[in-house]
Design a protein around this motif. Structure first.
Motif, mmCIF file in Angstrom:
data_model
loop_
_atom_site.group_PDB
_atom_site.id
_atom_site.type_symbol
_atom_site.label_atom_id
_atom_site.label_comp_id
_atom_site.label_asym_id
_atom_site.label_seq_id
_atom_site.Cartn_x
_atom_site.Cartn_y
_atom_site.Cartn_z
ATOM 1 N N ASP A 143 0.826 -1.213 0.000
ATOM 2 C CA ASP A 143 0.000 0.000 0.000
ATOM 3 C C ASP A 143 0.862 1.265 0.000
ATOM 4 O OD1 ASP A 143 -2.312 -1.491 -0.017
ATOM 5 O OD2 ASP A 143 -2.609 -1.409 2.157
ATOM 6 N N LEU A 144 1.905 1.274 0.830
ATOM 7 C CA LEU A 144 2.732 2.468 0.977
ATOM 8 C C LEU A 144 3.724 2.635 -0.174
ATOM 9 C CD1 LEU A 144 3.607 2.253 4.799
ATOM 10 C CD2 LEU A 144 1.889 3.725 3.726
ATOM 11 N N ASP A 145 4.138 1.509 -0.765
ATOM 12 C CA ASP A 145 5.185 1.533 -1.798
ATOM 13 C C ASP A 145 4.724 0.705 -2.996
ATOM 14 O OD1 ASP A 145 7.616 1.814 -3.103
ATOM 15 O OD2 ASP A 145 8.579 0.189 -1.989
ATOM 16 N N VAL A 150 2.023 0.319 11.060
ATOM 17 C CA VAL A 150 1.899 1.189 9.891
ATOM 18 C C VAL A 150 2.780 2.422 10.046
ATOM 19 C CG1 VAL A 150 0.326 2.665 8.580
ATOM 20 C CG2 VAL A 150 -0.421 0.394 9.305
ATOM 21 N N THR A 199 5.955 3.379 7.667
ATOM 22 C CA THR A 199 5.890 4.666 6.968
ATOM 23 C C THR A 199 7.160 5.476 7.222
ATOM 24 O OG1 THR A 199 3.473 4.705 7.158
ATOM 25 C CG2 THR A 199 4.576 6.789 6.676
#
Length: 573
Positions: A458-460, A488, A492
């Motif tokens: 999701d983040l990357d 999370v 992050t």
């Protein structure tokens, strides 16, 4: 003058894999590789795939002294030494002079570039690993035109378990090609393999002995301990850093004294494992078989269900009731559970989200959203002021009464922790029914590898970062008092601060690097662990100096670092 080898390769490309083809004066090993190259749509230009490589691996440590010696012996021959990892990436290059280095740089024959057969087609480094034998690739035998001026001989490198872990090659300009290059590649490969065997731990050999029983089996099987995992060919799809760490947690949590065999479903998958422990002195490892779950498997009484990180109760409340409650500790993934419920029910309408705060909740707005067809999520109902409980109860009652007559109206989702909620709210939760329950990460550490993968995706989304096995193990060892929200936030921050593509244990915050093992430590072990941490800090991470401060040998320190969960090593084969 026409090059017959190039013409043969171009003819195969034209007729394709299903066309009639017969090559003359081209070795069978080259034709097989050309066919694989066409099947994988390999690049015909110079290699483009690049990643940062880790040289501090078991393979690298075994190979470097050998490469140093041969680089000196081959200094005046015009040949270059290449070492690749199991993925085909060049991890070390020893060129004879600056002119040759520039020539190789122009064709991306340098550290970090991918020379796997899947990526660049027929070439000695990649093809030798696929064929599991030494190969010599010259000129137009290369699938890529960019490599057609080269000649390269390579041999695969094997672990003590007989697994290909990389390859070693001697290369140079085509006019410098010599059959002796193939003999030298074999010899260098053998020398590196000998060093790998000499540096193997006794438990590595025990793993290899167990694995050899299943290496040719058609049943997906892996053999693993804390640091290593071996897989037969059917078992390869089930092996990754995340699955290794998750399985290690699952297997160590089982009571092997009461049951010699573990059979259980893996959470979030359609897989069942059957595992047994193999003891080798005071050390142990595990043999794990995988099987796809049949629909009726979940009803077998001898299958241990996975601990419920998120347990759904479809019989308690359906979305037709207009209200759905998710219960669990704060930060344990309650909002994610709501998302999963909506997906399960096929809810594609908008979701409006409000987090309870000391300020008054806009109940009128909530009603408007629901009547307008949007779903509404009210988060952290355990924080709802007591004076607002009557308004909540009225809203829920109207939702439940009007839902059947208004099929287009929205669903009201509530997240709460009954253990910290007002007793009056808890009483109503019983009558409304709890649709899903979440549990704390501390109670289900086997969830962490899968969550890390999901969060990083999701983040990357471009997959610019990956996480090392040692770093992932540290994340599993931490008890995460802030649950998923803390995980999370940690990931992050790491993505924002770590410039390298691989997140290693050294990049983690100090409290995660020093997270104790989940097993209970004795008072002596706890004191020893604290002393080692202080000594390592005082020595600036230098293990030799730390061992002197502690008055113990360096080998003893290495062993205790592993046993007490303090080993920061990132190396892996």
């Amino acid at each position: 003058m026409t090059d017959p080898v190039r013409a043969a390769r171009e003819q195969l490309i034209r007729v394709g894999l299903t066309g009639t083809y017969q090559a003359k004066d081209v070795p069978d090993v080259i034709v097989r590789s050309w066919r694989r190259s066409i099947s994988s749509a390999a690049e015909s230009a110079a290699p483009q795939r690049y990643r940062e490589v880790d040289t501090d691996t078991l393979l690298g440590r075994a190979a470097v002294p050998v490469l140093d010696r041969w680089q000196h012996q081959l200094a005046d021959t015009g040949t270059t030494l290449f070492l690749s990892d199991r993925g085909g990436s060049i991890v070390d290059r020893r060129a004879s002079d600056s002119t040759e280095r520039r020539r190789l740089d122009n064709m991306h024959a340098a550290e970090g570039f991918d020379y796997s057969e899947d990526s660049i087609g027929t070439n000695a480094l990649g093809t030798s690993m696929v064929e599991k034998r030494p190969v010599f690739v010259k000129g137009s035998q290369h699938y890529s035109e960019a490599l057609a001026t080269n000649a390269c001989a390579a041999a695969p490198i094997y672990t003590p378990a007989g697994l290909v872990v990389g390859s070693i090659a001697l290369g140079g300009p085509l006019d410098a090609a010599s059959p002796i290059m193939l003999s030298l590649a074999r010899e260098i490969s053998q020398q590196i393999g000998d060093r790998l065997r000499a540096s193997s731990r006794p438990q590595d050999l025990a793993l290899a002995m167990s694995f050899m029983r299943f290496s040719s089996s058609q049943r997906p099987t892996i053999v693993l301990d804390h640091e290593s995992v071996l897989a037969n060919t059917p078992g390869l799809p089930y092996v990754s850093v995340a699955s290794h760490v998750m399985l290690w947690e699952v297997l160590n949590a089982h009571d092997w004294q009461s049951s010699a065999t573990l059979r259980r479903e893996l959470e979030g998958t359609q897989l069942e494992i059957t595992a047994r422990r193999v003891m080798d002195g005071h050390r142990g490892h595990f043999v794990v078989h995988f099987a796809e779950l049949e629909p009726q498997t979940s009803h077998l009484v001898d299958v241990v269900p996975a601990p419920a990180s998120v347990s759904f109760h479809p019989g308690a409340v359906t979305h037709g009731g207009g209200v759905a409650v998710v219960d669990g500790p704060r930060g344990s993934g309650r909002t994610t559970a709501v998302s999963d419920l909506r997906s399960e029910w096929g809810r594609s309408v908008a979701l409006e989200t409000l987090t309870v705060s000391p300020a008054a909740t806009p109940w009128g707005t909530v009603e408007e959203w629901l009547e307008g067809g949007s779903d509404v999520l009210l988060r952290r109902m355990e924080d709802l002021p007591v004076e607002e409980l009557p308004q909540l109860f009225d809203t829920v009652e109207r939702r439940r009464q009007s839902r059947s007559g208004a099929p287009t109206s929205g669903v009201l989702f509530l997240t709460t922790d009954r253990n910290s909620s007002n007793p009056a709210l808890v009483d109503h939760l019983e009558s409304w029914g709890v649709q899903a329950k979440t549990t704390a990460l501390a109670d289900t550490p086997e969830r962490i590898p899968g969550l890390v993968t999901r969060i990083l995706n999701d983040l990357d989304p471009l997959s610019r970062h990956s996480i090392s096995p040692a770093a992932l193990q540290s994340l599993v060892q931490w008890d995460w008092p802030g649950n998923v929200a803390e995980l999370v936030q940690t990931l992050t921050q790491l993505l924002g601060s770590v410039g390298a593509s691989l997140i290693e244990r050294k990049h983690l915050p100090k409290h995660l690097q020093q997270a104790p093992p989940r097993r209970h430590l004795s008072l002596i072990e706890s004191a020893e662990r604290d002393a080692i941490i202080r000594a390592m800090d005082a020595a600036g991470g230098n293990k030799s100096e730390a061992a002197e401060l502690l008055g113990i040998g360096r080998t003893t320190l290495y062993r205790r670092l592993r046993q007490l969960g303090l080993d920061a090593g990132e190396g892996s084969i």
